[in-house]
Design a protein around this motif. Structure first.
Motif, mmCIF file in Angstrom:
data_model
loop_
_atom_site.group_PDB
_atom_site.id
_atom_site.type_symbol
_atom_site.label_atom_id
_atom_site.label_comp_id
_atom_site.label_asym_id
_atom_site.label_seq_id
_atom_site.Cartn_x
_atom_site.Cartn_y
_atom_site.Cartn_z
ATOM 1 N N GLY A 194 0.799 -1.221 0.000
ATOM 2 C CA GLY A 194 0.000 0.000 0.000
ATOM 3 C C GLY A 194 0.828 1.265 0.000
ATOM 4 N N TYR A 195 2.114 1.144 -0.294
ATOM 5 C CA TYR A 195 3.008 2.302 -0.335
ATOM 6 C C TYR A 195 2.439 3.373 -1.256
ATOM 7 C CZ TYR A 195 7.150 5.089 -1.098
ATOM 8 O OH TYR A 195 8.029 6.144 -1.186
ATOM 9 N N LYS A 196 2.400 4.591 -0.782
ATOM 10 C CA LYS A 196 1.853 5.714 -1.546
ATOM 11 C C LYS A 196 2.900 6.242 -2.513
ATOM 12 C CE LYS A 196 0.119 10.370 -0.909
ATOM 13 N NZ LYS A 196 -0.043 11.459 0.037
ATOM 14 N N ARG A 197 2.587 6.249 -3.792
ATOM 15 C CA ARG A 197 3.509 6.749 -4.815
ATOM 16 C C ARG A 197 3.412 8.267 -4.905
ATOM 17 N NH1 ARG A 197 2.248 2.136 -9.322
ATOM 18 N NH2 ARG A 197 3.248 0.466 -8.172
ATOM 19 N N THR A 198 4.532 8.903 -4.661
ATOM 20 C CA THR A 198 4.560 10.370 -4.670
ATOM 21 C C THR A 198 5.298 10.942 -5.868
ATOM 22 O OG1 THR A 198 6.610 10.432 -3.404
ATOM 23 C CG2 THR A 198 4.545 10.439 -2.133
ATOM 24 N N GLY A 199 6.047 10.105 -6.584
ATOM 25 C CA GLY A 199 6.877 10.595 -7.682
ATOM 26 C C GLY A 199 8.247 11.046 -7.211
ATOM 27 N N PHE A 200 8.500 10.915 -5.908
ATOM 28 C CA PHE A 200 9.769 11.396 -5.365
ATOM 29 C C PHE A 200 10.975 10.653 -5.933
ATOM 30 C CE2 PHE A 200 13.089 11.228 -2.025
ATOM 31 C CZ PHE A 200 13.467 12.557 -2.086
ATOM 32 N N LEU A 201 10.861 9.343 -6.096
ATOM 33 C CA LEU A 201 11.985 8.586 -6.656
ATOM 34 C C LEU A 201 12.351 9.137 -8.026
ATOM 35 C CD1 LEU A 201 14.016 6.288 -6.733
ATOM 36 C CD2 LEU A 201 12.161 4.766 -7.457
ATOM 37 N N ARG A 202 11.378 9.325 -8.855
ATOM 38 C CA ARG A 202 11.609 9.861 -10.202
ATOM 39 C C ARG A 202 12.231 11.262 -10.129
ATOM 40 N NH1 ARG A 202 6.959 11.280 -14.560
ATOM 41 N NH2 ARG A 202 8.319 11.475 -16.371
#
Length: 151
Positions: A52-60
């Motif tokens: 359920g990890y929330k994807r924030t776009g931070f990795l990108r």
């Protein structure tokens, strides 16, 4: 003796002033674009993780380019959406000279876990996959530059 395509590209690029620099910079830019595309395809377009990890776009958004050292995995995810912007990365590439090393790396502290796998999640080795494309990228960019110059 017939030269390999790679040798022909090298001969051509050395004989046209400035061609090596253009092929170098545009190849690195294309590599960055391929890394970004593969990250989107393998992580952001994939079904959500069971955790359920929330994807924030931070990795990108954490991709950094440097001419001095490999970026470190030191930044925590802020937990809010972060837009990707490759502008600073492209500026470093544009300001690089032929023969300089350009380090490309993600600074999100969990990038290695996503790339290699962790906690039962499958790895998504987008950086490795893009790196394997490097010879093909250089060949394609050289062909585009040659066509642009009418050679």
């Amino acid at each position: 003796m017939t030269l390999s395509f790679e040798a022909q590209v090298a001969d051509w690029a050395q004989s046209v002033e400035g061609a090596l620099e253009v092929v170098f910079r545009e190849s690195v830019q294309e590599l960055v674009e391929q890394m970004d595309l593969l990250l989107v395809q393998t992580v952001y377009d994939a079904p959500p993780a069971p955790s359920g990890y929330k994807r924030t776009g931070f990795l990108r958004a954490s991709l950094v380019a440097s001419q001095t050292a490999m970026p470190l995995l030191t930044r925590d995810n802020p937990g809010v959406p972060v837009p990707a912007d490759l502008g600073d990365v492209m500026l470093v590439i544009s300001g690089s000279d032929l023969g300089e090393t350009i380090y490309l790396g993600y600074t999100a502290n969990y990038a290695g876990y996503v790339h290699y796998s962790a906690n039962g999640e499958a790895g998504r080795p987008w950086v490795t996959m893009a790196g394997q494309r490097w010879p093909m990228i250089v060949d394609q960019v050289a062909a585009r530059v040659r066509a642009r110059l009418g050679l």
